[in-house]
Design a protein around this motif. Structure first.
Motif, short mmCIF file in Angstrom:
data_model
loop_
_atom_site.label_atom_id
_atom_site.label_comp_id
_atom_site.label_asym_id
_atom_site.label_seq_id
_atom_site.Cartn_x
_atom_site.Cartn_y
_atom_site.Cartn_z
N LYS A 1 55.94 37.55 28.58
CA LYS A 1 56.72 38.44 28.23
C LYS A 1 56.61 37.60 26.81
O LYS A 1 58.05 37.83 25.36
CB LYS A 1 57.79 38.62 28.53
CG LYS A 1 57.45 39.42 30.11
CD LYS A 1 56.89 40.50 29.92
CE LYS A 1 56.69 41.11 31.84
NZ LYS A 1 55.47 40.69 32.92
N ASP A 2 56.02 36.17 25.97
CA ASP A 2 56.48 35.82 24.92
C ASP A 2 56.40 36.99 23.80
O ASP A 2 56.51 36.99 22.51
CB ASP A 2 55.59 34.12 24.85
CG ASP A 2 56.66 33.25 25.60
OD1 ASP A 2 56.01 32.07 25.00
OD2 ASP A 2 57.17 34.16 25.68
N PHE A 3 54.90 37.68 24.28
CA PHE A 3 54.22 38.63 23.23
C PHE A 3 53.39 39.38 23.88
O PHE A 3 53.24 39.24 25.13
CB PHE A 3 53.08 37.89 22.70
CG PHE A 3 52.14 37.19 23.19
CD1 PHE A 3 52.43 35.37 22.97
CD2 PHE A 3 51.11 37.61 23.04
CE1 PHE A 3 51.28 34.85 24.07
CE2 PHE A 3 49.91 36.95 24.10
CZ PHE A 3 50.11 35.89 24.46
N GLU A 4 53.19 40.33 23.68
CA GLU A 4 52.69 41.61 23.97
C GLU A 4 50.31 41.60 23.83
O GLU A 4 50.76 40.87 23.41
CB GLU A 4 52.36 42.95 23.17
CG GLU A 4 54.42 43.66 23.07
CD GLU A 4 54.59 44.44 22.35
OE1 GLU A 4 55.24 44.93 22.04
OE2 GLU A 4 53.72 44.74 20.73
N ALA B 1 47.55 44.80 18.28
CA ALA B 1 50.11 43.94 18.33
C ALA B 1 48.70 42.88 17.03
O ALA B 1 50.12 43.04 15.99
CB ALA B 1 50.23 44.09 18.91
N ASP B 2 47.98 42.18 18.11
CA ASP B 2 48.06 40.95 16.64
C ASP B 2 47.60 41.00 15.57
O ASP B 2 47.56 40.64 14.74
CB ASP B 2 46.80 39.58 17.52
CG ASP B 2 47.26 39.59 18.61
OD1 ASP B 2 46.32 38.65 19.49
OD2 ASP B 2 48.56 39.31 18.66
N ALA C 1 49.66 41.23 13.25
CA ALA C 1 50.75 39.72 13.04
C ALA C 1 51.00 39.28 11.63
O ALA C 1 50.51 39.56 10.77
CB ALA C 1 49.73 38.77 13.74
N THR D 1 66.66 32.52 27.27
CA THR D 1 67.31 33.31 26.46
C THR D 1 66.12 34.99 26.82
O THR D 1 64.99 34.58 26.86
CB THR D 1 67.12 32.78 25.06
OG1 THR D 1 67.59 31.60 24.81
CG2 THR D 1 67.98 33.62 24.54
N HIS E 1 64.41 37.62 25.95
CA HIS E 1 63.93 37.97 24.63
C HIS E 1 62.66 39.03 24.80
O HIS E 1 62.16 39.23 25.38
CB HIS E 1 62.69 36.26 24.29
CG HIS E 1 61.76 36.38 25.00
ND1 HIS E 1 62.33 35.73 26.05
CD2 HIS E 1 60.78 36.33 24.73
CE1 HIS E 1 61.17 35.02 27.05
NE2 HIS E 1 60.29 35.71 25.93
N PRO F 1 59.42 40.95 23.96
CA PRO F 1 58.10 39.68 23.23
C PRO F 1 57.70 40.46 21.87
O PRO F 1 57.81 41.76 21.62
CB PRO F 1 56.90 40.77 24.18
CG PRO F 1 57.46 41.90 25.87
CD PRO F 1 59.20 41.50 25.51
N LEU F 2 56.90 39.66 21.14
CA LEU F 2 56.93 39.93 20.26
C LEU F 2 55.20 40.12 20.23
O LEU F 2 54.93 40.85 20.91
CB LEU F 2 56.28 38.24 19.46
CG LEU F 2 57.75 37.47 18.88
CD1 LEU F 2 57.61 35.95 18.69
CD2 LEU F 2 58.64 37.60 17.85
N ARG F 3 55.53 41.06 18.51
CA ARG F 3 54.05 41.89 18.94
C ARG F 3 52.42 41.12 18.51
O ARG F 3 51.59 41.48 18.89
CB ARG F 3 54.18 42.75 17.90
CG ARG F 3 55.42 44.29 17.88
CD ARG F 3 55.34 44.81 16.50
NE ARG F 3 55.73 43.88 15.44
CZ ARG F 3 56.66 44.32 15.21
NH1 ARG F 3 57.85 44.68 15.66
NH2 ARG F 3 56.57 43.58 13.78
N PHE F 4 53.11 39.79 18.43
CA PHE F 4 51.34 39.25 18.32
C PHE F 4 52.12 37.56 19.20
O PHE F 4 52.95 37.50 18.95
CB PHE F 4 51.13 38.78 17.18
CG PHE F 4 52.40 38.28 15.84
CD1 PHE F 4 53.71 38.90 15.52
CD2 PHE F 4 52.12 36.96 15.38
CE1 PHE F 4 54.36 38.72 14.91
CE2 PHE F 4 53.97 36.20 14.82
CZ PHE F 4 54.34 37.13 14.72
N ASP F 5 51.42 36.51 18.82
CA ASP F 5 51.17 35.65 19.82
C ASP F 5 51.89 34.80 18.36
O ASP F 5 50.74 34.35 17.81
CB ASP F 5 49.72 35.02 20.62
CG ASP F 5 50.06 33.73 20.98
OD1 ASP F 5 49.04 33.98 21.20
OD2 ASP F 5 51.28 33.27 20.68
N PRO F 6 52.34 34.47 18.66
CA PRO F 6 53.35 33.03 17.61
C PRO F 6 52.57 31.75 17.22
O PRO F 6 52.31 31.94 16.13
CB PRO F 6 54.56 33.18 17.81
CG PRO F 6 54.74 33.16 19.55
CD PRO F 6 53.67 33.95 19.40
#
Lengths: 197, 197
Positions: free
Chosen positions: A166-169, A174-175, A178, B2, B4, B6-11
DNA sequence: GAACTTTACTTGGATGTCAAAGCATCAAAC
DNA sequence: GTTTGATGCTTTGACATCCAAGTAAAGTTC
């Protein structure tokens, strides 16, 4: 990393054999994945940190400076840094304390939200992080010891691991949004040394 | 880890785009590999450590106990532990101190070499590590969030990274001798609690 | 056998991680 | 407007990493 002579056998392969012998064959692949990632992390972090020593940086602090350098205004709330780098708020505080001590970052108050601390990269912070990035590009990043296909393969699979965590959608839509929105959190400049206006 | 959202994009993908925009495209793949490994490490370590909390263990200490449990005599010199787990001698000392504090390991003198400290797993050490291994096999190791092909692929590529870092000799012949010789360093048993005789 | 080199481990220190707790501040609900 | 909940960040503590330095002991060389 501690200089070491090569072992005569692959310790992770040996651990996998032990796992099978113990009757835990079903989990052997997962165990091997975990210990392989642990060791790869250690190898790569050691190389990166070694490259950064002359700049008075570690990878943790380097990442914070890179994030600030890439941000639109050169400043971000600490909460945003933690979110983007996916580290604990206490780790962000620790990193910012050290970067502030070294003059690479300044702490600013948020103009409208008194809970929020802004980290602003300074001129010397920009200088050191760009030089450090170049050194990394020539070393650990430029030649990580794998060819391009291998790198792409591992990165693709680990992206799936991160998505699963679940780091990102997963949505490609969504990308597309970004980066265009995230540092809007810092939208009105306050006066601060090193802040670009 | 932690909790968290999900961010909306892949960091990491975003970082890669930034790297290209900065003109560092040649190193972008390496940078992406490094940060992907860093994040995967964090995710997996967090899962593993969470599983180990009820056993009063961390992954570092778990690995030491597993190594001792798998060894022929249940005891190894600290230098051998460091070599096999590829950690710094000071890290081994730290882990053994904590395991000794918790009664999972005993320190023994080497019968013939007074420089050498032996770590011997105790009965409660064997019990806790086997229970912990089962918990890991059912959790983080049994279902790491990737399928078997993906796991095998990553493991194979990371083995090459480790070989490139001189972790072990590439010869398959060396592998054949694996494990049959290394804990021969502990070849005459001293009396110690928990030591299998 | 003496001198030198290497090995094993410990200690102290620097670094970074996260959990837990606390305080201040802002947002939401009523 | 007050109360409650959420957010942001800091501090403290536990944990583990490695570097550097030191001591003791074993191995090697002469």
């Amino acid at each position: 990393m501690t200089p070491h002579r090569p072992l005569r056998f692959d310790p992770i392969e040996e651990a996998s054999r032990n796992w099978h012998r113990a009757g835990w064959g079903d989990a052997a692949a997962g165990m091997t994945l975990v210990t392989s990632i642990m060791r790869a992390h250690q190898i790569l972090l050691s190389r990166v940190d070694a490259t950064l020593v002359p700049f008075g940086l570690t990878f943790a602090r380097f990442e914070v400076l890179m994030l600030l350098d890439f941000s639109r205004t050169g400043r971000l709330p600490l909460s945003k840094i933690g979110e983007r780098l996916q580290v604990h708020p206490a780790s962000v505080t620790n990193a910012i304390n050290r970067l502030q001590r070294d003059g690479f970052v300044a702490r600013l108050e948020h103009p409208t939200d008194r809970r929020t601390t802004l980290a602003a990269i300074t001129r010397s912070g920009r200088r050191v992080v760009r030089n450090a990035a170049k050194a990394l590009n020539e070393g650990a990043f430029g030649d990580p010891g794998l060819d391009r296909d291998q790198i792409d393969t591992v990165v693709r699979v680990l992206a799936e691991l991160r998505r699963d965590a679940k780091d990102f959608e997963p949505s490609p839509a969504a990308d597309a949004v970004a980066g265009a929105r995230d540092d809007l959190a810092v939208d009105d400049g306050g006066a601060g040394d090193g802040a670009r206006r």
